[in-house]
Design a protein around this motif. Structure first.
Motif, PDB file in Angstrom:
ATOM      1  N   LEU A 120       0.861  -1.175   0.000  1.00 57.06           N
ATOM      2  CA  LEU A 120       0.000   0.000   0.000  1.00 57.06           C
ATOM      3  C   LEU A 120       0.902   1.231   0.000  1.00 57.06           C
ATOM      4  CD1 LEU A 120      -2.632  -1.070   2.685  1.00 57.06           C
ATOM      5  CD2 LEU A 120      -3.162  -0.467   0.315  1.00 57.06           C
ATOM      6  N   PRO A 121       0.440   2.301  -0.634  1.00 55.66           N
ATOM      7  CA  PRO A 121       1.263   3.521  -0.593  1.00 55.66           C
ATOM      8  C   PRO A 121       1.295   4.060   0.838  1.00 55.66           C
ATOM      9  CG  PRO A 121      -0.878   3.993  -1.559  1.00 55.66           C
ATOM     10  CD  PRO A 121      -0.821   2.509  -1.348  1.00 55.66           C
ATOM     11  N   PRO A 122       2.317   4.871   1.181  1.00 54.58           N
ATOM     12  CA  PRO A 122       2.339   5.460   2.524  1.00 54.58           C
ATOM     13  C   PRO A 122       1.076   6.294   2.736  1.00 54.58           C
ATOM     14  CG  PRO A 122       4.319   6.054   1.266  1.00 54.58           C
ATOM     15  CD  PRO A 122       3.404   5.370   0.320  1.00 54.58           C
ATOM     16  N   LEU A 123       0.549   6.251   3.922  1.00 53.92           N
ATOM     17  CA  LEU A 123      -0.645   7.030   4.236  1.00 53.92           C
ATOM     18  C   LEU A 123      -0.283   8.518   4.197  1.00 53.92           C
ATOM     19  CD1 LEU A 123      -3.609   6.936   5.075  1.00 53.92           C
ATOM     20  CD2 LEU A 123      -2.876   6.746   7.449  1.00 53.92           C
ATOM     21  N   ASP A 124      -0.985   9.281   3.328  1.00 52.86           N
ATOM     22  CA  ASP A 124      -0.612  10.685   3.134  1.00 52.86           C
ATOM     23  C   ASP A 124      -1.528  11.657   3.875  1.00 52.86           C
ATOM     24  OD1 ASP A 124      -2.802  10.221   1.573  1.00 52.86           O
ATOM     25  OD2 ASP A 124      -1.893  10.808  -0.332  1.00 52.86           O
ATOM     26  N   VAL A 125      -2.320  11.136   4.795  1.00 49.66           N
ATOM     27  CA  VAL A 125      -3.133  11.997   5.670  1.00 49.66           C
ATOM     28  C   VAL A 125      -2.880  11.491   7.095  1.00 49.66           C
ATOM     29  CG1 VAL A 125      -4.920  12.338   3.910  1.00 49.66           C
ATOM     30  CG2 VAL A 125      -5.165  10.490   5.586  1.00 49.66           C
ATOM     31  N   PRO A 126      -3.260  12.261   8.110  1.00 49.36           N
ATOM     32  CA  PRO A 126      -3.019  11.785   9.476  1.00 49.36           C
ATOM     33  C   PRO A 126      -3.757  10.467   9.748  1.00 49.36           C
ATOM     34  CG  PRO A 126      -3.651  14.114   9.465  1.00 49.36           C
ATOM     35  CD  PRO A 126      -3.866  13.603   8.079  1.00 49.36           C
ATOM     36  N   ALA A 127      -3.030   9.521  10.346  1.00 51.14           N
ATOM     37  CA  ALA A 127      -3.668   8.242  10.707  1.00 51.14           C
ATOM     38  C   ALA A 127      -4.595   8.476  11.887  1.00 51.14           C
ATOM     39  CB  ALA A 127      -2.622   7.206  11.063  1.00 51.14           C
ATOM     40  N   VAL A 128      -5.821   8.048  11.739  1.00 50.02           N
ATOM     41  CA  VAL A 128      -6.762   8.173  12.862  1.00 50.02           C
ATOM     42  C   VAL A 128      -7.399   6.814  13.085  1.00 50.02           C
ATOM     43  CG1 VAL A 128      -7.302  10.609  12.516  1.00 50.02           C
ATOM     44  CG2 VAL A 128      -8.669   8.885  11.358  1.00 50.02           C
ATOM     45  N   THR A 129      -7.888   6.621  14.257  1.00 50.45           N
ATOM     46  CA  THR A 129      -8.594   5.382  14.513  1.00 50.45           C
ATOM     47  C   THR A 129      -9.933   5.711  15.164  1.00 50.45           C
ATOM     48  OG1 THR A 129      -8.442   3.177  15.441  1.00 50.45           O
ATOM     49  CG2 THR A 129      -7.470   4.959  16.730  1.00 50.45           C
ATOM     50  N   LEU A 130     -10.679   4.691  15.435  1.00 54.94           N
ATOM     51  CA  LEU A 130     -12.023   4.882  15.993  1.00 54.94           C
ATOM     52  C   LEU A 130     -11.968   4.682  17.506  1.00 54.94           C
ATOM     53  CD1 LEU A 130     -13.749   2.949  13.152  1.00 54.94           C
ATOM     54  CD2 LEU A 130     -14.473   5.235  13.879  1.00 54.94           C
ATOM     55  N   ALA A 135     -12.044   3.064  20.983  1.00 55.97           N
ATOM     56  CA  ALA A 135     -11.616   1.695  21.293  1.00 55.97           C
ATOM     57  C   ALA A 135     -12.756   0.676  21.340  1.00 55.97           C
ATOM     58  CB  ALA A 135     -10.835   1.681  22.596  1.00 55.97           C
ATOM     59  N   LEU A 159     -15.159   0.262  19.544  1.00 60.78           N
ATOM     60  CA  LEU A 159     -15.613  -0.126  18.202  1.00 60.78           C
ATOM     61  C   LEU A 159     -14.597  -0.991  17.465  1.00 60.78           C
ATOM     62  CD1 LEU A 159     -17.040   3.299  16.902  1.00 60.78           C
ATOM     63  CD2 LEU A 159     -18.293   1.415  17.972  1.00 60.78           C
ATOM     64  N   VAL A 160     -13.363  -1.043  17.982  1.00 67.49           N
ATOM     65  CA  VAL A 160     -12.258  -1.573  17.190  1.00 67.49           C
ATOM     66  C   VAL A 160     -11.838  -2.961  17.670  1.00 67.49           C
ATOM     67  CG1 VAL A 160      -9.828  -1.177  16.611  1.00 67.49           C
ATOM     68  CG2 VAL A 160     -11.433   0.734  16.639  1.00 67.49           C
ATOM     69  N   ASN A 209      -8.807  -6.004  17.738  1.00 64.43           N
ATOM     70  CA  ASN A 209      -7.346  -6.018  17.764  1.00 64.43           C
ATOM     71  C   ASN A 209      -6.767  -6.545  16.456  1.00 64.43           C
ATOM     72  OD1 ASN A 209      -7.136  -4.993  20.363  1.00 64.43           O
ATOM     73  ND2 ASN A 209      -7.454  -7.027  21.253  1.00 64.43           N
ATOM     74  N   LEU A 212     -11.031  -3.418  10.665  1.00 64.15           N
ATOM     75  CA  LEU A 212     -10.824  -2.478  11.764  1.00 64.15           C
ATOM     76  C   LEU A 212     -11.897  -2.616  12.846  1.00 64.15           C
ATOM     77  CD1 LEU A 212      -9.199  -0.025  12.810  1.00 64.15           C
ATOM     78  CD2 LEU A 212     -10.687   1.451  11.429  1.00 64.15           C
ATOM     79  N   SER A 271      -8.923   6.698   7.694  1.00 63.61           N
ATOM     80  CA  SER A 271      -8.173   7.946   7.908  1.00 63.61           C
ATOM     81  C   SER A 271      -8.443   8.946   6.783  1.00 63.61           C
ATOM     82  CB  SER A 271      -6.667   7.647   7.988  1.00 63.61           C
ATOM     83  OG  SER A 271      -6.411   6.768   9.066  1.00 63.61           O
TER      84      SER A 271
END
Lengths: 128, 484, 449
Positions: free
Chosen positions: B29-39, B41, B43-44, B46, C248, C360
Motif C-alpha cells: 500500500l502507498p504510505p498514508l498521506d493523511v493523518p492516521a486516525v482510529t475509531l 476503542a 468499536l475496534v 485487535n 478495523l 483515515s
C-alpha cells in the motif's frame, strides 16, 4: 430384510411398538436401506402433541431426505437423545437402538389402521 | 488403446492457513498521506484472528497448485447434461476486462455510462430476437434467480387481475430449482407425470382456475422437444394461466424455433450455458428473463430504455415486482455474452444449435445398443441413457468415476429423476468428431470392463490425486472451516 | 466459425452414422408451426479484431477512475486489486470448470471454497459460512427468509439506514410470503433509533436487519441491537456492504449478530457496473441446517487423505425441491475465489492497514468538507469510509458542477430519501490520494461562485 412380528407398520415405513399405552416409533429396515447412510435425524421436543399421519421429524442421508410421519396421535413423552450425535444407529439397529420417539397413545382405535408384519412385507414387495 | 487420462507428478498443497508465517506480507500500500486516525476503542478489534500471513510467491504457488487439481472445459471434454459446457472464448475474457467496462462504477450518472447502457440495451434486443419475447430484463444473477423473477411477475400479473391463484404445475422432468422458485412465490407445487414428453391431455386434466402457471423446460431434460407445446399453452391460457419456460436448454433452438412463438409467456436464459460465458466453478452466471407484452409492466426495476436523450434507467414502474438484487445485474457476464453473440451472428448461432444437436445424436448413435436408451424419441442437444444394461453390479456412479480415469469429465448423473440411474450427455457444438469418437470408445470400453473386470469400476477413480471421498463422514460431523 | 470444429466431411460422416440425410432431419421432432421461418435479425458477425475495436468504442463512452476522480461508493467500492488476483482466477482450470459435483477432479475449487468459508468466518466472527450468494442485497434477503424459517415468526424490523437497494430486494423476496416488514427510523446521529427499535420488538419478530456500516457509512451500535433483538427471541441480521471495515471494526459475531450477510466486491472484484459481485453469508452453528446455498466440508478419501466435498446438500433445491432452504443453484464461485486470493495476499496486517487507510482518508475528507462554508455533516456518529454531506443547494447541482471538473463527487440521496435533496454520500478509499481529496474539497469550495 427384517420384519419383526411384534411390531405394527405404516405405509410410510414407520414401525410402532405398543407397550402399556406407549407407542415407540422408528423407521423400518426397508426405509433405512432405501435412504442409505443416515447422517442426520431431526426429532420433535418432548411435550409436542402429534397428530396421526402428520410429519414429526426428518431423516437425512447424504443424497436423500425424508419426513417421518406419526403413526398414531398423542404426546411425545421421550425422544432418543442418542440420535443427534449418532444418526448411524438408524442404519445399524433400526428396530432397537435407532428408535426415535415414544408417544403416549391418545386413541387406541388408530392402531387398527396399521399393518402387521406380514401385510407390511407384502406391501414392501409390491413397492419394489 | 491409449487413453487421454494418465498419471503424472501432481503437487500436494496445504491449506493457506497452514503455510502462514508471522510477519510475512503479500500486499503493498502507498504510505498514508493523511493523518492516521482510529475509531473509539470499543468499536475496534485487535486483529482478525486466524487470518493468514503469506508472501506473494506463497499465494501464487498455492492457487496454481490448487488449479491443477481441477478439470475445466479447457482441459477436456465436459459432457455435463443440461449445463451446456461449451468452449468459453478468450476474446470475451479480454473485452470484459477493458478498463472502460470493468471499471465503471454502478452509481456513475447515466450520461457518463452510455457505453455500458448501450451494450446492455443491444444485448436485450438480441436476446428478444433470439427468443421471440417482447421485453427482457438482464437483472437476475443466475438461472434460478431468473425463475424467481419470472414467477414473481406471473404472480403479480394474477394479483393485478384480482386472484393470485394457488398452484403451479411442474412436470417430473423439471430442474429442482423450478419447484423451489415457485414455492418462493407462495405457490403450492403440483408435480405432473410426463412420460418423456408432456401430453396436452395431462395438462388439461390438471388445469383449473386455481393453477397460476405451468413450468416447462423445452427441450426438456431428456433432450426431447415438447412437441405438444403449442396446444399445451392454449389449454393453460384458456383457463387463465400462464406458461413459464426454463430456458436452460435453449442451445438446441437458436435460429430454429423461438419459445415466444410457441405461446410461452415467460422464459429465463442462462448466459453461462447457451451464450458461452464461463461457469467459474459454480458461478457467476446471468439469468435474463424474457416476457410477453402483457407482462412488461411487472418487470423488475430499473428498466433500461432507449430514447432521444440516449439510454436511461426507468425506476418509475408502479406495477414492478421490485428489484431482485443491487444495481443492474451481472454486467461482466453480459459483456461476454454480447461479445459471443456479435462474434457468432445469426447464422453462426443457428449453426451452433445445429452442430450441438448433431453431436448429441452422433453420441447416441454410437452408444445406443450398448447402453440402454429409455426414451427412443428423436434427441435434440442431449441424450439420456440409463445403467440398466451395465454388467457386474456396476452402476452409473461407477461408470462416471471410471470415465475420470479415462480423462473425461463425467456426464450429469442420476438426473432427470424419471430415469433410474440416468446418464445425461450433452456434448455441445464445440466438440469435434474425433473427441466424440474417443469419448464413445471410452464409454464402450468401460461397458466391457463392467462385464469382465468390474472391480476397475468399483475402485475408480485411481488416476486422480485423491480417490472417492467419504461423503457420509462429511455430513455426519460437518467440518466447514479450518480450525487449526 | 472458429469455435465449431466440424468440416463438411465430418458432418457427412456423422449424419451417415446417425442414419439421416441432412442436419434438418435431426429437427423433425419440432412441429413446423413453431419453427422460425426466417433468419434471425441480428447484427452481422464480427472478426476478433473488429469485435475488440467495437467494444473499445463502447468502453470509451463511460466515465471511470481513469477519466475522473471518483468518490462513489454506496455498495460498490473502488479498491486496489493486486495483479495476482486476476492472474490466478484466469487459470482456466478454475474459470472453465462447473460446480464441483465430481470431487475427485474438483479439489482445487473445493479447497479454495473451504478456505473462503474459513476467511468469512474469521472476518465476521461467525461459526459457519456458505460458498457464496449472488450479492449483498440478495444475501440479505436470504438472511431474512432464513430468520423467518428458523423462528417460525413472520415480522421483520428493517433499519431505515440499511442500504435502500438491500431493503428493496428484501421486499421483493418477501412479497408473496406473508411476511410483515416494519421500518425502524434512524436517529439524528445517523444510527438506527434504538428506542424505536425497542418499542417495535415483540414476541412476533423474527429478525432485526441493520447495516454495518449502514448506508450512511455510520457504524451502528450492534451490541445494543443484538441485546434487544435476542431479548425478544429475534435474530439480528447484519448486512455488511463494505467489508473492508471488518479489518478495523469489531466483528458482528463478537457483538452478537446471528446472521451476517454482505457484499464481498471490495475484496479484489472490479466495480464492473454493478456485477458480478459476491454475496457472503455466515451464521451460528445451531442454524447451519437452515442456511441457504452450498457448503463445502472436509473429509477423507479411501486412503485417508484429506479432501473436500459439497456437503449438507439435503438443504438444497436439487434434493428438497419446494421445501429447500433457497432456490439458489449457480452462485458466484469465481468471485469467491477472487476474494480468497485477495484476502490471502492482504493477510492479517494488510486487511488492518487498508482499513485504517480508508478510515483515515475519509476522516480527513470529512473534516475538510465540514469546515467549508455552507456545508455540513448532518450525522455525528462515527463513520468508516463514507459519510453524508449536506450542501447549501441541491446535491444534483453541486455534483453536476463537479462533473465539469471530471470529479464524480458522490451519490445524491434524494432518489432514496425524500427530503434529502441537498445531501449526497461521499466515499473515500485507499485509492484516493490526499491531492485528490484536496481537489474535491477545493471544487466544493469553488461552487456557487
Amino acid at each position: 430384510m427384517e420384519f419383526p412380528e411384534e411390531l405394527k407398520y405404516t405405509e410410510e415405513h414407520e414401525w410402532v411398538l405398543i407397550e402399556d399405552g406407549v407407542a415407540t416409533v422408528g423407521i423400518t429396515d426397508f426405509a433405512q436401506d432405501a435412504l442409505g447412510d443416515v447422517v442426520f435425524v431431526e426429532l420433535p421436543e418432548v411435550g409436542t402433541v402429534l397428530e396421526a399421519g402428520k410429519s414429526f421429524g426428518v431423516v437425512e442421508s447424504v443424497k436423500a431426505v425424508s419426513d417421518v410421519y406419526a403413526p398414531v396421535s398423542g404426546e411425545v413423552i421421550e425422544i432418543n437423545e442418542e440420535l443427534p450425535d449418532t444418526p448411524e444407529l438408524v442404519n445399524t439397529s433400526p428396530y432397537e437402538d435407532g428408535w426415535m420417539v415414544k408417544i403416549k397413545l391418545a386413541d387406541n382405535v388408530e392402531l387398527d389402521d396399521l399393518m402387521d408384519a406380514d401385510a407390511y412385507q407384502e406391501f414392501v414387495e409390491d413397492e419394489e | 488403446m491409449t487413453t487421454l487420462g494418465t498419471s503424472g507428478l501432481i503437487l500436494n498443497e496445504k491449506l493457506m492457513f497452514e503455510h502462514s508465517d508471522p510477519g510475512r506480507k503479500g500486499y503493498s500500500l502507498p504510505p498514508l498521506d493523511v493523518p492516521a486516525v482510529t475509531l473509539p476503542a470499543p468499536l475496534v478489534r485487535n486483529e482478525v484472528p486466524g487470518f493468514p500471513e503469506l508472501s506473494e510467491v506463497d499465494v501464487v504457488r498455492h492457487f496454481t497448485r490448487l488449479s491443477t487439481w481441477n478439470y475445466g472445459v479447457d482441459s477436456g471434454f465436459y459432457p455435463l447434461g443440461s449445463c451446456t459446457m461449451k468452449y468459453n472464448p478468450k476474446i470475451n475474457e479480454t473485452v470484459a476486462r477493458l478498463p472502460g467496462l470493468a471499471g465503471v462504477h454502478p452509481a456513475t450518472p447515466e450520461h457518463l455510462s452510455q457505453g455500458a447502457l448501450k451494450l446492455m440495451y443491444e444485448l436485450q434486443t438480441a436476446l428478444a430476437e433470439i427468443s421471440g419475447f417482447s421485453a427482457i430484463t438482464l437483472q437476475p444473477a443466475a438461472g434460478a434467480h431468473g425463475e424467481l423473477a419470472g414467477m414473481l411477475m406471473i404472480r403479480a400479473w394474477h394479483e393485478a387481475l384480482g386472484n393470485p391463484r394457488a398452484k403451479v404445475l411442474i412436470p417430473d422432468t423439471a430442474h429442482g430449482t423450478n419447484p423451489a422458485s415457485a414455492a418462493l412465490c407462495g405457490y403450492e407445487v403440483v408435480p405432473i407425470a410426463s412420460d418423456g414428453v408432456l401430453s396436452a391431455q395431462t395438462v388439461a386434466e390438471h388445469m383449473d382456475g386455481e393453477v397460476a402457471a405451468l413450468m416447462v423446460t423445452n427441450p426438456n431434460t431428456l433432450g426431447l422437444f415438447e412437441s405438444e407445446i403449442r396446444e399445451i399453452c392454449d389449454i393453460v391460457h384458456a383457463k387463465g394461466g400462464l406458461v413459464y419456460c426454463d430456458g436452460a436448454n435453449l442451445n438446441a433452438l437458436m435460429g430454429i424455433a423461438r419459445p415466444g412463438d410457441m405461446g410461452i409467456d415467460v422464459m429465463h436464459f442462462n448466459l453461462h450455458k447457451t451464450f458461452a460465458t464461463p461457469h467459474g466453478g459454480g458461478g457467476p452466471g446471468s439469468g435474463p428473463v424474457g416476457v410477453t407484452k402483457a407482462l412488461t409492466p411487472f418487470l423488475p426495476v430499473p428498466v433500461l430504455t432507449s430514447g432521444e436523450s440516449g439510454y436511461r434507467l426507468d425506476y418509475d414502474r408502479p406495477q414492478s415486482i421490485g428489484r431482485l438484487r443491487s444495481f443492474f445485474g451481472n454486467f461482466g457476464i453480459m459483456v461476454r455474452a454480447y461479445a459471443y453473440i456479435r462474434t457468432m451472428g445469426a447464422a453462426g448461432l443457428k449453426h451452433a444449435s445445429e452442430m450441438a444437436v448433431l453431436n448429441a445424436n452422433y453420441v447416441r448413435a454410437r452408444l445406443e445398443g450398448t447402453f440402454h436408451l429409455p426414451y427412443p424419441n428423436r434427441s435434440l442437444h442431449e441424450v439420456v441413457f440409463s445403467d440398466r444394461d451395465l454388467a457386474g453390479d456396476c452402476h452409473t456412479l461407477d461408470l462416471a468415476k471410471r470415465l475420470i480415469d479415462y480423462g473425461y469429465h463425467p456426464p450429469t448423473i442420476y438426473f432427470p429423476l424419471v430415469v433410474k440411474g440416468a446418464i445425461m450427455i450433452e456434448p455441445t457444438e464445440t466438440e469435434s468428431q474425433e473427441t466424440l469418437d474417443e469419448f464413445c470408445e471410452a464409454m464402450l470400453a468401460i461397458a466391457v470392463e463392467a462385464r469382465d473386470t468390474p472391480g476397475l469400476l468399483h475402485a475408480a477413480p485411481v488416476r486422480t490425486r485423491i480417490r472417492r471421498l467419504d461423503e457420509t463422514a462429511a455430513a455426519r460431523k460437518p467440518r466447514l472451516k479450518w480450525e487449526g | 466459425m472458429r469455435y465449431i470444429p466440424h468440416t463438411e466431411e465430418d458432418i457427412r460422416q456423422m449424419l451417415d452414422a446417425i442414419g439421416v440425410e441432412t442436419v434438418g432431419d435431426l429437427f423433425t421432432g419440432i412441429p413446423a408451426d413453431v419453427r422460425l421461418q426466417r433468419p434471425m435479425n441480428l447484427p452481422p458477425a464480427l472478426a476478433e479484431g473488429d469485435l475488440l475495436r467495437e467494444f473499445k468504442q463502447l468502453a470509451r463512452q463511460n466515465a471511470t477512475v481513469e477519466s475522473h476522480l471518483s468518490f462513489l461508493g454506496g455498495g460498490a467500492y473502488n479498491h486496489f486489486i493486486p495483479a495476482v488476483v486476476d492472474q490466478m482466477i484466469s487459470r482456466s482450470e478454475f474459470y472453465t470448470a462447473y460446480t464441483p459435483y465430481q470431487p475427485e477432479i474438483s479439489q482445487g475449487t473445493l479447497q479454495a471454497i473451504f478456505e473462503y468459508q474459513t476467511l468469512v468466518c474469521q472476518l465476521t466472527g461467525m461459526d459457519v459460512a456458505n460458498a457464496s450468494m449472488y450479492d449483498g442485497a440478495s444475501a440479505c434477503a436470504e438472511a431474512v427468509l432464513m430468520a423467518v424459517r428458523a423462528s417460525r415468526r413472520k415480522k421483520v424490523l428493517i433499519s431505515a439506514a440499511l442500504h435502500p437497494e438491500y431493503r428493496e430486494t428484501v421486499e421483493t423476496y418477501c412479497r408473496y410470503l406473508d411476511i410483515e416488514l416494519v421500518t425502524i427510523p434512524f436517529a439524528a446521529d445517523g444510527r438506527t433509533d434504538l428506542s424505536a427499535l425497542e418499542r417495535a420488538l415483540g414476541k412476533d419478530v423474527a429478525a432485526v436487519v441493520t447495516g454495518y456500516p449502514n448506508f450512511f457509512g455510520v457504524i451502528e451500535d450492534l451490541a445494543a441491537q443484538a441485546g434487544m433483538a435476542q431479548g425478544s427471541g429475534a435474530r439480528l441480521v447484519t448486512a455488511v456492504a463494505e467489508p473492508i471495515a471488518l479489518g478495523l471494526l469489531k466483528s458482528p459475531g463478537e457483538l452478537g449478530a446471528d446472521i451476517v450477510a454482505g457484499e464481498g466486491q471490495s475484496f479484489g472484484i472490479p466495480v464492473s457496473f454493478g456485477g458480478p459481485y459476491l454475496g457472503f453469508f455466515a451464521a451460528r452453528q445451531q442454524d447451519v441446517r437452515s442456511m441457504p446455498g452450498r457448503l463445502v466440508g472436509e473429509t477423507i478419501d479411501k486412503e485417508e487423505r484429506r479432501g473436500f466435498v459439497l456437503t449438507l446438500s439435503t438443504r438444497e433445491q436439487h434434493i428438497r425441491r419446494e421445501k429447500a432452504t433457497s432456490n439458489i443453484c449457480s452462485n458466484e464461485g469465481l468471485c469467491a475465489l477472487m476474494a480468497t486470493v485477495y484476502l490471502s495476499l492482504m493477510g492479517k496486517a494488510g486487511i488492518r492497514e487498508v482499513a485504517v487507510q480508508n478510515h483515515s482518508k475519509a476522516d480527513y475528507a470529512r473534516r475538510a468538507i465540514a469546515a467549508l462554508k455552507g456545508y455540513a455533516i448532518p450525522f455525528a456518529a462515527p463513520v468508516f469510509n463514507e459519510f453524508v454531506v449536506e450542501a447549501p443547494e441541491p446535491a444534483a447541482a453541486v455534483l453536476g458542477r463537479l462533473e465539469q471538473q471530471n470529479i464524480l463527487g458522490g451519490i445524491p440521496l434524494e432518489r432514496y430519501f425524500g427530503g434529502m435533496a441537498n445531501r449526497f454520500l461521499v466515499c473515500v478509499t485507499e485509492q484516493n490520494s490526499k491531492a485528490e481529496i484536496d481537489a474535491l474539497v477545493a471544487a466544493l469550495a469553488g461552487g456557487g461562485q
